[in-house]
Design a protein around this motif. Sequence first.
Motif, short mmCIF file in Angstrom:
data_model
loop_
_atom_site.label_atom_id
_atom_site.label_comp_id
_atom_site.label_asym_id
_atom_site.label_seq_id
_atom_site.Cartn_x
_atom_site.Cartn_y
_atom_site.Cartn_z
N ASP A 83 17.28 7.54 32.16
CA ASP A 83 17.15 8.46 32.11
C ASP A 83 18.01 9.97 32.30
N LEU A 84 19.54 9.29 33.15
CA LEU A 84 20.43 10.93 32.87
C LEU A 84 21.52 10.75 31.19
N GLN A 85 21.41 8.92 30.50
CA GLN A 85 22.36 9.46 29.47
C GLN A 85 21.13 9.98 28.01
N GLN A 86 20.30 10.18 28.38
CA GLN A 86 19.01 11.79 26.99
C GLN A 86 20.30 12.31 27.31
N TYR A 87 20.61 12.98 28.22
CA TYR A 87 21.81 14.59 28.34
C TYR A 87 22.97 14.43 28.48
N ASN A 88 23.61 12.49 27.72
CA ASN A 88 24.83 12.81 27.68
C ASN A 88 25.05 12.60 25.59
N ASN A 89 25.42 11.76 25.95
CA ASN A 89 25.57 11.17 23.98
C ASN A 89 24.33 9.63 23.84
N GLY A 90 23.23 10.28 23.75
CA GLY A 90 22.27 9.49 23.09
C GLY A 90 21.39 8.56 24.33
N ILE A 91 20.00 8.11 24.43
CA ILE A 91 19.84 7.09 25.08
C ILE A 91 20.30 5.90 24.69
N LYS A 92 21.15 4.35 26.22
CA LYS A 92 21.01 3.80 25.27
C LYS A 92 20.61 2.38 26.48
N GLY A 93 20.07 1.74 25.99
CA GLY A 93 19.12 0.46 26.53
C GLY A 93 18.65 -0.53 26.02
N TYR A 94 18.39 -0.69 26.82
CA TYR A 94 17.57 -2.93 26.53
C TYR A 94 16.48 -2.85 26.57
N ILE A 95 16.05 -3.34 26.02
CA ILE A 95 14.06 -3.67 26.03
C ILE A 95 13.88 -5.46 25.73
#
Length: 301
Positions: A83-95
């Motif tokens: 949720d915080l990363q979306q305000y930085n350089n785009g969402i990053k994650g693993y599903i």
Amino acid sequence: MLFDLTDLRLFIYIAELKSLTRSAERIHMSLAAASSRVKELESRFGMRLIYRENKGICLSPAGETFLHHAQQFMQQVERLTSDLQQYNNGIKGYIRIFANTTAVTEFMPEVLGAYLAKYPHVNISLEERLNQGILRGILEGTADIGIVAGPIHNQGLEVINFSTDRLVLVTAVNHPLAAIKKISFAETIPYEQIGLYEGSSLHHFLNQIVSESGKTLRLRIQVRSFEAMCRMVETNVGIAVMPQSAALRHSHTMQLSIVELDEPWAVRERSIVVQKLDNLPLYARELVNFIKAYPSSKAAP
């Protein structure tokens, strides 16, 4: 502090892989260091968390409780981070997704193609599992999102119905059953059939139906995909039961006849299963919305 995030990740892998060696490798840690961390955890809590057996590692009752809270804690950490990363350089994650055969082969490739075009920094693991394996994966936290078909006992999970999956009979155009508009499954059993491979959710489901009737399915050949099933059917090797969406798609390029199955179980609700939707990271909740909204996930009328 009694533990750190590395301890939690390690313990979750131990519960999933049933092996301290493989868990240490997964987390890029030496076996000695991993063993030391587990012993330190047990020492701090004053109780055994794991047992080493011939078949691998199993959790003690206290270990099961620790695992449950570790999974919830890590989900919250991942959600906070995403949720915080979306305000930085785009969402990053693993599903991690566990899904049935139809979802994996029919509509998830298109859903994921559209989703990843919008969220290119998300990595996804998609595994085919049987319904019970999917539910168990969600309960244990080894999967974030599950896709199942048919009635399920939610076991305290959140279940989101999103479309209908209809099973039909597919035959060659010159087959004796091709001209019939509607047929019971019992009437198809005397004929040679094409099935999916052992372990597929559709094969498991149909085997259950047949075993409950006390009869045996005459499987002439088993293949790896719905396309291969349709090719075999087209050449009159046998008939096949498959999702209507797959049958209609392949009927555009093959000579096939589609017959309605007159069975209450032929129409099955498709559902997304999660532990709790609000606890998923933002990018995972977005994928749930893609699955619900994408047109190709809807079965044809």
